[in-house]
Design an enzyme around this catalytic site. Structure first.
Site, short mmCIF file in Angstrom:
data_model
loop_
_atom_site.label_atom_id
_atom_site.label_comp_id
_atom_site.label_asym_id
_atom_site.label_seq_id
_atom_site.Cartn_x
_atom_site.Cartn_y
_atom_site.Cartn_z
N HIS A 379 0.80 -1.23 0.00
CA HIS A 379 0.00 0.00 0.00
C HIS A 379 0.82 1.27 0.00
O HIS A 379 0.25 2.36 0.02
CB HIS A 379 -0.92 0.05 1.22
CG HIS A 379 -1.99 -0.98 1.20
ND1 HIS A 379 -3.25 -0.75 0.68
CD2 HIS A 379 -1.99 -2.26 1.63
CE1 HIS A 379 -3.98 -1.83 0.80
NE2 HIS A 379 -3.25 -2.77 1.37
N LYS A 570 -8.28 13.66 5.07
CA LYS A 570 -7.42 12.47 5.01
C LYS A 570 -6.44 12.58 6.16
O LYS A 570 -6.37 13.62 6.82
CB LYS A 570 -6.66 12.42 3.67
CG LYS A 570 -5.97 13.72 3.30
CD LYS A 570 -5.33 13.69 1.93
CE LYS A 570 -6.31 13.87 0.81
NZ LYS A 570 -6.44 12.75 -0.08
N ARG A 571 -5.66 11.50 6.42
CA ARG A 571 -4.64 11.61 7.45
C ARG A 571 -3.72 12.80 7.15
O ARG A 571 -3.51 13.15 5.98
CB ARG A 571 -3.82 10.32 7.51
CG ARG A 571 -4.54 9.17 8.16
CD ARG A 571 -4.91 9.46 9.60
NE ARG A 571 -3.75 9.51 10.44
CZ ARG A 571 -3.33 8.51 11.22
NH1 ARG A 571 -4.01 7.38 11.27
NH2 ARG A 571 -2.26 8.64 11.99
N LYS A 576 1.07 14.36 1.81
CA LYS A 576 -0.26 14.67 1.31
C LYS A 576 -0.45 16.19 1.09
O LYS A 576 -1.41 16.63 0.50
CB LYS A 576 -1.33 14.13 2.26
CG LYS A 576 -1.36 12.59 2.33
CD LYS A 576 -2.37 12.10 3.34
CE LYS A 576 -2.31 10.60 3.59
NZ LYS A 576 -3.01 9.80 2.57
N THR A 677 -8.29 6.82 -1.79
CA THR A 677 -9.65 6.34 -2.03
C THR A 677 -10.65 7.45 -1.76
O THR A 677 -11.76 7.44 -2.29
CB THR A 677 -9.98 5.10 -1.16
OG1 THR A 677 -9.54 5.37 0.18
CG2 THR A 677 -9.29 3.86 -1.68
N LYS A 681 -14.30 8.66 -3.55
CA LYS A 681 -15.54 8.97 -2.82
C LYS A 681 -16.03 10.37 -3.18
O LYS A 681 -17.24 10.60 -3.33
CB LYS A 681 -15.30 8.86 -1.30
CG LYS A 681 -15.03 7.42 -0.85
CD LYS A 681 -14.38 7.32 0.52
CE LYS A 681 -13.73 5.95 0.68
NZ LYS A 681 -12.77 5.87 1.78
C1 B0W Z 1 -1.27 2.20 7.38
C2 B0W Z 1 -0.91 1.91 8.68
C3 B0W Z 1 0.42 1.66 8.97
C4 B0W Z 1 0.83 1.37 10.36
O1 B0W Z 1 -0.01 1.43 11.25
O2 B0W Z 1 2.01 1.07 10.55
C5 B0W Z 1 1.38 1.69 7.98
C6 B0W Z 1 1.01 1.97 6.69
C7 B0W Z 1 -0.33 2.24 6.38
C8 B0W Z 1 -0.70 2.55 5.02
N1 B0W Z 1 -1.86 3.09 4.60
N2 B0W Z 1 0.07 2.38 3.98
N3 B0W Z 1 -0.59 2.80 2.89
C9 B0W Z 1 -1.76 3.22 3.28
C10 B0W Z 1 -2.80 3.77 2.36
O3 B0W Z 1 -3.54 2.68 1.79
C11 B0W Z 1 -4.62 3.11 0.97
C12 B0W Z 1 -5.37 1.87 0.53
O4 B0W Z 1 -4.63 1.16 -0.39
C13 B0W Z 1 -4.12 3.92 -0.19
O5 B0W Z 1 -5.25 4.41 -0.90
C14 B0W Z 1 -3.28 5.09 0.30
O6 B0W Z 1 -2.72 5.75 -0.82
C15 B0W Z 1 -2.18 4.58 1.23
O7 B0W Z 1 -1.46 5.68 1.76
#
Ligand code: B0W
Length: 833
Positions: A379, A570-571, A576, A677, A681
């Protein structure tokens, strides 16, 4: 053969005893009345809103349970190949509204509640979000569960039942404050505890070698035990009878473990140890995209993965007689396991452990099975998100698994050396054990080596995986890397979140799009129909009013619903680039203050959580709030510009924010956002995108057409080139008067008079480093924002583009994504149950 550690006894089934054959549930209104009395023990006079929520949930739950039991029975009878989605996160949000919608009970529930003097919307709002995830990755898992059930794929999710989900964010003096998310405080009607489904999970101890059948075998001994107990959550499909299962594990202390101290009279110690053990499933780590090397986190990962694999094998074994090695061969025809990022990748070693040590299968035979069972989704390319664990920690916690990983690695490197003889550097780069950073286990490498397929989550991301992060692996395993572009479930993100738009579309083209989003394309000609555009605009306006009301309630800020709602939710992360958005806001502010007339009124809305340990992200939140405080109070500005930080952005908030947005901010540096995502939306709810050519934006552009999206900024190759040639952000600062003014204001304390140096670090960082190239993209962003503002004044043209965005979103349904996984990775056909 029998699964070791297995305590649940799956009862022998007698088909004549089918409990589901003659179930007849009462009408919803009657169900509400009965549950109010028998489940909440209240009369309608004494009932609180929560009692009504509970009565409604029990009523809807009866319907879901009925189908759930039938689905389980049919899976048991037909014994299809099953898909198991292993994820440390499932961001499912609220259950009542979604379950009622998917079961087709929404109208009846609304009417039933209304007949009893209650309002559906107010009732569903009582429910806490199940916030068992950080962001996109966790929400994707929830959307995928919805699609798998809707498409009748025999699937189950496995994860952790965190007692505390994602922290609740409040804003105090402009700053993020984290509060515990005690979501289970009032119980959870949507989960079923399964005391009979529990497994022993082991930690620590050591490995002994003993002779077995003339060879040396290994055994893990003297380990500490934790019990994983199952809680099941129903996952109803839309427009189908299928209800799949989400099984979440909670840690419970092993009984004998406690009694030792109780017998010694050392009660306190016993309680402390129990608490320590049960802490494994206590909290979700709020750690989106940044490395976290906590021992408890590795424990969490192994805990849920081991329980899930034991459960998967137990199910496999109870549905057939396994007498010899040959009988195991069908395992990959019966199970597919998807690893949602590296978080569950220890599953590769655990499966080997279960097959070799516990079921006594030969190593090579077991490895052959593993390689046909697992698939891994990556991801992110962010280096800081790539999980590694120190060998010391790993070996202490899971000594046998470390040995297994060493053996997997040994054989893997042997194979690589055979194909690429003498390339020592290659061996070092791809080894599962990283020897260059103090010996660490690289979980991504374990996942790649142990999986038959590895996928990225958008076309660009998957290409970058092949050309950068996994370039060596792409050479070693040609064809293993593939792409499955993410998707979102239209049930929650259109039907449920936006009933106005859903109703309008249904009136125009009928209801088929609700089950199969490809039908939504039929609204394309209506973009040229003035009446449709008018109705579309009215729906958007109503959604904006709903959002404005909500914002006023939670922040006190009064919005102008005729202004352009410009939304970035978003986060919070530097890549970002919420900061770039802030730079635009301050630019607009300066233009207003300098007397510029005729600007399009805007409301810029931010929402998102910062990881508690991510100082820069928290600073960005604070800056947004400080800028908002000045801009919103400035009488010169009036309602031409407003800035809002929406606190505690979560799934239920998103359901209001997406439909109320005009402009979708997807402005990450090209090459950094794997997919996104929220971008999907937004567009599905009729917002236009301003974005870079990053992640799934690229494919959104392809679908909606270049003329219906606002693209700006450097492309991925341009970013790489600029960095390679020595990027100097100061050149951009010195070359752009507006940018210079904005940065000077922030640095001088214009927005933080009580502490003028508060944002010096942000500005210094931008001027001296600017890893994410904000300054390089600033001019292009501002220019494009100007075009956005201009176009918004031609409301009819804007709405036309918005309609075309909605019409072209079918690719981004999670049904399409799940169709891709089913066909290309899991080899299961939808509806084969
Ligand atoms: C999420 C959590 C953690 C952790 O808790 O350590 C580490 C990495 C992630 C994470 N989230 N890595 N990628 C994502 C997001 O995943 C979504 C779904 O595929 C993507 O749309 C985002 O671009 C991506 O940042």
């Amino acid at each position: 053969m029998k699964t070791p550690n297995e305590s649940p006894k799956t009862p022998k089934r007698n088909p004549k005893n089918k409990v589901t054959a003659n179930i007849k549930l009462p009408p919803v209104k009657q169900g509400l009345q009965q549950h109010l009395i028998f489940s909440t023990f209240k009369t309608s006079d004494a009932a609180t809103p929560r009692d009504w929520y509970e009565a409604a949930s029990y009523t809807v739950r009866d319907h879901v349970v009925e189908r759930w039991v039938k689905t389980a029975e049919s899976y048991y009878k037909d014994d299809p190949k099953r898909v198991y989605y292993l994820s440390l996160e499932f961001l499912i949000g609220r259950m009542l509204s979604n379950t009622a919608l998917n079961l087709g009970l929404n109208d009846e529930l609304k009417e039933g509640l209304a007949a009893l003097g209650r309002d559906l919307e107010a009732t569903v709002e009582i429910e806490n979000d199940a916030a068992l995830g950080n962001g996109g990755l966790g929400r994707l898992a929830a959307c995928f569960l919805d699609s798998m059930a809707t498409m009748d794929i025999p699937a189950a999710g496995y994860g952790i039942r965190y007692e505390y989900g994602m922290f609740r964010q409040s804003i105090e003096n402009g700053q993020q404050v984290e509060n515990p998310d005690n979501w289970l405080r009032y119980g959870n009607i949507w989960e079923f505890q399964r005391p009979e489904a529990h497994y022993n999970i082991r930690f620590y101890g050591h490995v002994v070698t003993y002779p077995e059948d003339g060879c040396q075998a290994q055994r893990w001994v003297d380990a500490e035990h934790v019990v994983a107990m199952a809680y099941d959550v129903p996952v109803p499909g839309y427009g189908t009878e299928t209800v799949n299962n989400l099984r979440l594990w909670a840690a419970k202390a092993a009984r004998e473990f406690d009694l030792r101290h109780f017998n010694d009279g050392n009660y306190e110690r016993a309680v402390q140890e129990r608490n320590a053990t049960e802490s494994i499933s206590k909290i979700l780590y709020p750690n989106d995209v940044c490395e976290l090397g906590k021992e408890l986190r590795l424990k969490q990962q192994y805990f849920f993965v081991s329980a899930s694999i034991q459960d998967i094998l137990r199910r496999f074994l109870t549905s057939r007689e396994i007498k010899c090695q040959e009988d195991w061969k069908i395992l990959p025809e019966k199970i597919a396991i998807q690893l949602n990022d590296t978080h569950p990748s220890i599953g590769v070693a655990e499966m080997m452990y279960q097959l070799v040590d516990e079921h006594h299968l030969p190593w090579d035979f077991a490895w052959g099975l593993v390689g046909k069972i697992f698939a891994y989704t990556n991801h992110t390319l962010m280096p800081e998100a790539l999980e590694t664990w120190s060998v010391d920690l790993f070996g202490r916690l899971l000594p046998r698994h470390l040995e297994i990983i060493y053996k997997i690695n040994h054989e893997f490197l042997h194979m690589v050396n055979h194909h690429f003889p003498g390339d020592v550097e290659l061996l070092k780069r791809v080894s599962i054990i990283d020897e260059t950073h103090g010996r660490r286990v690289r979980m991504a490498h374990l996942a790649v080596v142990g999986s038959h397929t590895v996928n990225g989550v958008a076309a660009l991301h998957s290409e970058l995986l092949k050309s950068t992060l996994f370039a060596d692996f792409d050479r070693i395993y040609p064809g293993k890397m593939t792409n499955v572009t993410n998707g979102i479930t239209p049930r929650r993100w259109l039907n449920q979140a936006n009933p106005g738009l859903t109703g309008l579309i249904e009136k125009a083209i009928g209801p088929d799009f609700k089950k199969d989003l490809s039908h939504i394309k039929k609204i394309t000609p209506l973009a040229d129909d003035a009446d449709f555009r008018k109705a579309f605009a009215q729906v958007k306006q109503a959604n904006k009013m709903r959002l404005a009301e909500k914002i006023q309630k939670v922040t006190g800020v009064v919005l102008n619903p005729d202004s352009l709602f410009d939304v970035q939710i978003k986060r919070i992360h530097e890549y970002k680039r919420q900061l770039l958005n802030v730079l635009h806001v301050v630019t607009l502010y300066n233009r207003i203050r300098s007397g510029e007339q005729g600007m399009t009124p805007r409301t810029v809305i931010f929402g998102g959580k910062a990881a508690p340990g991510y100082a820069m992200a928290k600073q960005i939140i604070r800056l947004i709030n400080d800028v908002a405080a000045i801009v919103n109070e400035d009488v010169v500005v009036g309602d031409r510009l407003k800035v809002v930080f929406y606190p505690n952005y979560e799934v239920s908030a998103a359901e209001i924010l997406f439909p109320g947005s005009d402009l979708s901010e997807q402005i990450s540096t090209a090459g950094t956002e794997a997919s996104g995502t929220g971008n999907m939306k937004m567009a599905l709810n009729g917002a236009l995108t301003i974005g870079t050519l990053d992640g799934a934006n690229v494919e959104i552009k392809e679908e909606v057409g270049d003329e219906n999206i606002f693209i700006f900024g450097l492309t991925t190759p341009q970013v790489a080139e600029l960095k390679a040639n020595g990027y100097n952000p100061r050149d951009y600062y010195n070359g752009n008067a507006e940018l210079k003014q904005v940065l000077d204001m922030i640095a001088s304390g214009y927005f933080s008079v009580e502490e003028p140096g508060r944002y010096q670090n942000i500005v210094d960082n931008l001027l001296n480093n600017d890893q994410y190239l904000l300054l390089a993209d600033y001019a292009s962003y501002i220019k494009t924002q100007d075009e956005v503002g201009k176009l918004y004044r031609d409301r009819d043209a804007w709405i036309r583009m918005a309609v075309l965005n909605v019409a072209n979103m079918s690719k981004f349904s999670s049904d399409r994504a799940i169709g891709d996984y089913a066909k290309n990775i899991w080899h299961v056909s939808p509806g084969n149950s």
